[in-house]
Design an enzyme around this catalytic site. Structure first.
Site, short mmCIF file in Angstrom:
data_model
loop_
_atom_site.label_atom_id
_atom_site.label_comp_id
_atom_site.label_asym_id
_atom_site.label_seq_id
_atom_site.Cartn_x
_atom_site.Cartn_y
_atom_site.Cartn_z
CE LYS A 116 30.33 47.18 61.49
NZ LYS A 116 30.56 46.32 60.32
CG ASP A 165 39.61 45.70 78.75
OD1 ASP A 165 39.82 46.91 78.51
OD2 ASP A 165 38.48 45.18 78.67
CB SER A 200 33.23 43.15 64.32
OG SER A 200 33.98 42.81 63.20
#
Length: 574
Positions: free
Chosen positions: A345, A331, A320
């Site tokens: 998650k 990214d 999470s």
């Protein structure tokens, strides 16, 4: 420890954001797998029901449910507990949704919330239950128990007039007995090793802070290490202080350890990511059924460490909010992600407190990394058992040991700022894979842990040598203290006395690991009071000596440096 469990937080914004990373629209809108994460949102005052049709459907269902409950209450052949029936039916109903939408009764809800709060009122000890006896693992530094003279290894046999020895003792019963309003007194009857008669201590409860940064220290003259165990109410403040302290010591490269971090508050996670990411780049966005629960979160501050090599450690226990941090840094090509594939998650929960104090944690939206990835792993509603076995399936496929065993969905392919390929739909796949080291794992070791032998032996060793050890600076302790063969022989005798049959082959495999664990625990008990903010730096320094992932990661800063300067092209497994 006197603690609880875990949840998370976020709020609403606009729908359908465009990431600064220019994936085409079709790629960003690929069908994402449903799921949920503890990195959820606390959205107060939301409207849950929309339209006449929804209200009519809910009304019919409510009427039917009430009729059945009333019939059972009035006519069923035996007496029943209606509250238990209601709780059971709610839990069964939620199984038709997703694996993480959950209902908690009032007691469980209080325990779950407490772990993310900044502290609680109590006496300040970490305890362990072994053979139906409550042992003090360690009194928390500066807390009421340490001030009163409680020691590691003490047995708590009575709290006020309530016996805590004999019979089956639950953690919840110990929490209830030890916690209470600050300023109130509690009497502990303690049996200390070597004493024939118990001692009685009167301890005044106080506010006990809880911490989420386990360690923050300099590995060498330029390398810092920070270990974050969850994203709680105080995590960002703890992290900022730790990062500033390491920078003051000359840190120019950082190893951030998020292994086995199950998540927590989303805004704490994005704030930490913001410390590393320059400009106003997108950090995460959420997308729900309508605009109410949609939000875009961007970098907004000048962070403390926006340049310089950064490595983030993740594994199958990183979930999470941990994945939000790792995903944003990956990214934007800001950090080298190292370790094993994270849990996966990828949806947001909203905690809703119900009228009786119970709590519903309801899925309200998906979250996406800056490139457009949903990292939620696949699941089938109503088949929670299969979902829970997914980590076991990874092991059977060999994924913990062989990088090529990681199977990413080729339809969920995205690109980082620098053009590296990353995947959605199944956690964060590391840029550099390090297999799990299981050479020391044996059934004999499992039994030692099951009967708490390693921790008990470390407590006894620390107490027996405390006066001598406390005079040693940690550098001298680390160089001179080792658990010799004579002491290991005594350790084996203790294990045998506890009913663990000696297995020489398995013992020899696990022996180096056992030595390291004992030494690390001793360091923790001896030096913990010297650390700030609940950190256990000496424990993690010793553990790090035998931590294969940690040691290998420290050798990857040349790659992290190239990534920070845009010259690193290594791509993860397909």
């Amino acid at each position: 420890m006197e603690a609880g469990h875990e949840t998370t937080n976020e709020s609403a914004g606009q729908k359908g954001p465009r990431s600064p990373i220019h994936n085409d629209k079709a790629t960003v809108r690929l069908p994402m797998l449903l799921g949920i994460t503890l990195a959820g949102g606390m959205l107060i005052g939301a409207t849950f029901f929309g339209g006449t049709k929804s209200l009519n459907t809910i009304g019919r269902g409510y009427t039917k449910y009430r009729e059945i409950l009333q019939l059972i209450e009035n006519n069923y052949v035996d007496s029943v507990n209606t509250d238990e029936l209601v709780d059971f039916s709610i839990e069964k109903m939620l199984q038709k949704l997703d694996p993480h939408t959950a209902y908690m009764n009032p007691q469980d809800a209080i325990a779950a919330r407490s772990q993310l709060e900044g502290g609680f009122d109590g006496i300040g000890i970490e305890f362990n239950i072994y053979k139906d006896t409550v042992y003090v693992v360690t009194p928390l530094a500066g807390g009421p128990s340490e001030t009163a003279g409680i020691l590691s290894g003490d047995k708590i046999i009575k709290v006020d007039d309530q016996a805590l020895a004999g019979g089956k003792i639950e953690n919840s019963a110990v929490f209830k007995a030890l916690r209470g309003k600050r300023g109130t007194d509690v009497r502990l009857t303690i049996l200390r090793k070597g004493d024939e008669k118990p001692k009685v201590f009167t301890i005044t409860r106080d506010r006990i802070p809880t911490y989420s940064v386990d360690a923050a220290y300099m590995v060498d003259g330029k390398t810092g290490y920070i270990k974050v165990n969850r994203f709680s109410e105080t995590t960002y403040d703890e992290f900022k202080s730790a990062l500033a302290a390491l920078r003051a010591e000359g840190m120019s490269q950082l190893l951030l350890d998020l292994r086995n971090n199950p998540g927590g508050y989303m805004d704490r996670a994005t704030s930490i990511a913001d410390e590393f990411i320059a400009g106003n780049k997108l950090l995460v966005y959420t997308d729900g059924k309508d605009n109410r629960y949609d939000r875009q979160t961007y970098a907004r501050i000048a962070g403390q460490f926006e340049d310089g090599p950064l490595i983030v450690l993740v594994d199958e226990g990183s979930a999470s909010a941990s994945e939000i941090v790792a995903g944003a840094l990956q990214d934007h090509d800001r950090a080298l992600i190292v370790g094993r594939r994270s849990f996966g998650k990828g949806l947001v929960q909203m905690p809703v407190q119900l009228s009786d104090g119970s709590e519903l944690r309801l899925t309200i939206s998906r979250y996406y990394t800056p490139s457009g990835r949903s990292i939620q792993k696949p699941y089938v509603p109503g088949q929670e058992g299969d979902y829970e076995k997914e980590l076991e399936l990874r092991s059977k496929r060999g994924e913990y040991y062989i990088a090529d065993s990681i199977k990413n969905d080729p339809k969920l392919k995205f690109k980082t700022d620098g053009g590296r390929v990353v995947y959605g739909g199944g956690g964060i796949t590391p840029d550099y894979f390090i297999p799990r080291d299981s050479s020391w794992q044996t059934p004999y070791l499992v039994q030692l842990y099951g009967k708490n032998i390693i921790r008990e032996f470390a407590v006894e060793y620390a107490n027996a040598n405390r006066k001598k050890l406390e005079k040693l600076p940690f550098a001298d302790f680390d160089k001179t203290v080792s658990i010799n063969d004579e002491e290991m022989g005594r350790f084996v005798k203790d294990a045998t006395s506890a009913g663990i049959k000696f297995n020489e082959k398995e013992y020899n495999r696990s022996k180096p690991y056992i030595r390291t664990q004992i030494k690390a625990l001793v360091a923790r008990y001896v030096y913990q009071k010297n650390n700030k903010g609940g950190q256990n730096n000496e424990f993690f320094k010793v553990i790090g000596e035998a931590d294969d992932t940690y040691q290998k990661a420290l050798k990857l800063f040349d790659r992290a440096d190239k990534l920070a300067h845009g010259t690193f092209t290594y791509n993860q497994p397909k």
